[in-house]
Design an enzyme around this catalytic site. Structure first.
Site, short mmCIF file in Angstrom:
data_model
loop_
_atom_site.label_atom_id
_atom_site.label_comp_id
_atom_site.label_asym_id
_atom_site.label_seq_id
_atom_site.Cartn_x
_atom_site.Cartn_y
_atom_site.Cartn_z
CG HIS A 101 43.19 41.48 52.33
ND1 HIS A 101 42.77 42.84 52.45
CD2 HIS A 101 42.53 40.93 51.24
CE1 HIS A 101 41.77 42.36 51.41
NE2 HIS A 101 41.68 41.81 50.73
CG ASP A 104 44.59 43.73 55.03
OD1 ASP A 104 45.72 43.88 54.08
OD2 ASP A 104 43.38 43.42 54.55
C1 XLS Z 1 39.02 44.90 46.03
C2 XLS Z 1 38.25 44.17 46.82
C3 XLS Z 1 39.24 43.79 48.43
C4 XLS Z 1 38.31 41.75 48.51
C5 XLS Z 1 39.21 41.01 49.90
O1 XLS Z 1 38.67 45.50 45.11
O2 XLS Z 1 37.32 44.37 47.58
O3 XLS Z 1 39.02 44.31 48.93
O4 XLS Z 1 37.20 42.44 49.45
O5 XLS Z 1 40.33 40.03 49.15
#
Ligand code: XLS
Ligand code: CA
Ligand code: CA
Length: 437
Positions: A101, A104
């Site tokens: 993301h 991140d």
């Molecule tokens: C959260 C999601 C997230 C997505 C990406 O539960 O799994 O991590 O994979 O935004």
């Protein structure tokens, strides 16, 4: 920079007889299984947010994980250093891909302009490290759920300014994904749902979510981003209900808003079970409708009932997943992204290796087992035979749309009674799978 994982060498394949916890017993990247190497079939990816940002704090206590490469600050320099640690990990593990993301990898600034500047500074290092190691970006995404501005949702917020902010953030995240050669881009609607219907205009929110995705499709064309878009179903958490709740809900939504040619699904195992389905159900539904794109490979805990994001170790799950994937001809742009974190008590850096090695070996075994099942053809033959009445005669005519209810009536009245069905052989087939595992 000092090595982040100094005690660990590149993980090698040592075979099933090895007792070395830091070796693969089943994943042998270059080994060919049903026409492709394991690396080509499995396309493993590390999730940056869990592997490098999740300290494993929970609602009862702070983070436990030791991340000696991290100085604990929100500075850009620390974020850049973390990228170098991450790529050392990817290289030593031997994965081909990672996912992130925007927030991140780089710290959120005081304004969007500052956040974009921070992101650019970190993306520069991501690019350098990608070029140095050959590790690629499986998909990028934007975090539209952590900042307080998204408390009511992003594309489905009651506040139009928040929608516009989210659009601006996604535009930047797409540009960055394109710059890094990302093979895809994921939309996960973290807070795109509701807490209570008392304050919610559901129809309007759904229209806004669709508008948001249509804008993203247009922007993709505008900037010439060639990667695949995915929508990732999840039913709840942090919302009470999320609009893209499962594969079927996503498919209906995409069809209604004429988006089905533009987005495939990124199916997550833990989200499937949260939705009250099995992982394999979600994969089969997506594959049957031509929209299975990528997989977030993890596992939930059915006794806990929230998104525990554990590493996948269940051989039934990995076998069934690989059966579906082999049947559909494998991934194109997608891969197996470990959207999973180590347990709170697995706090040492080396635990990150154990966790990923286990997941990779579990999928390698799933692949080998599925390939053997496919090669023997017993299961596929059984299913084919089970539907044999549709291959000719009245079945073929019905499928071809040649007959209506009147003709069916005439047919059955003439025939009198029908022959009993053959057994579904549920237990025999369950036993058969165990023979291969
Ligand atoms: C959260 C999601 C997230 C997505 C990406 O539960 O799994 O991590 O994979 O935004
Ligand atoms: Ca996920
Ligand atoms: Ca999850």
């Amino acid at each position: 920079m000092k090595e982040a994982f100094g005690g660990v060498q590149k993980i090698q394949y040592e075979g099933p007889g090895s007792k070395n916890a830091l070796a693969f017993k089943h994943y042998n990247a270059q080994e060919v299984v049903s026409g492709k190497t394991m690396a080509e079939h499995l396309r493993f990816s590390v999730a940056y947010w869990h592997a490098f940002r999740n300290g494993c704090g929970d609602q009862f206590g702070g983070p436990t994980r030791l991340m000696p490469w991290d100085d604990g600050t929100d500075s850009v320099a620390n974020a850049q250093n973390r990228v170098r640690a991450a790529f050392e990990f990817f290289e030593k593990l031997g994965v081909g891909f990672y996912c992130f993301h925007d927030r991140d990898v780089a710290p959120e600034g005081a304004s969007l302009a500052e956040s974009n500047k921070n992101l650019d500074a970190v993306v520069k290092v991501l690019k350098e490290e990608q070029d140095r190691t050959g590790v690629k970006l499986l998909w990028g995404t934007a975090c539209l759920f952590a900042h307080p501005r998204y408390m009511h949702g992003a594309a489905t917020s009651c506040n139009a300014d928040v929608f516009a902010y989210a659009a601006a953030q996604v535009a930047k995240a797409m540009e960055v994904t394109k710059h890094l050669g990302g093979e895809g881009y994921v939309f996960w609607g973290g807070r795109e749902g509701y807490k209570t219907l008392l304050n919610t205009n559901m129809g309007r929110e759904l229209d806004h979510l669709a508008r948001f995705l249509q804008m993203a499709v247009d922007y993709k064309k505008e900037i010439g981003f060639k990667g695949q878009f995915y929508i990732e179903p999840k039913p709840k958490e942090p919302t009470k209900h999320q609009y893209d709740s499962d594969a079927a809900a996503c498919y209906a939504f995409l069809q209604k808003y004429d988006l089905v040619d533009h987005l495939k699904l990124n199916i997550e195992a833990n989200h499937a079970t949260l939705a009250g389905h099995t992982f394999i159900h979600e994969l089969e539904f997506a594959a049957a409708n031509g929209i299975l794109g990528s997989i977030d490979a993890n596992r939930g805990d059915l006794l806990l009932g929230w998104d525990t994001d554990q590493f996948p170790t269940d051989l039934y799950d990995t076998t069934f997943a690989m059966l579906t994937l082999l049947k559909m001809g494998g991934f194109t742009t997608g891969g197996l992204n470990f959207d999973a974190h180590v347990a709170r008590e697995s706090f040492e850096p080396v635990d990150l290796f154990h966790a990923h090695i286990g997941g990779m070996d579990a999928f390698a075994r799933g692949l080998k087992i599925a390939a053997a099942i496919q090669k023997d053809g017993v299961l596929a033959d059984f299913v084919k035979q089970r539907y044999g009445s549709w291959d000719s005669g009245i079945g073929a005519d019905i499928e071809a749309g040649k007959l209506g209810m009147k003709q069916c009536s005439e047919y059955i009245l003439k025939k009198g009674d029908i022959a009993p069905n053959s057994s579904g052989r549920v237990e025999m087939l369950e036993n058969l799978i165990n023979e291969y595992i």
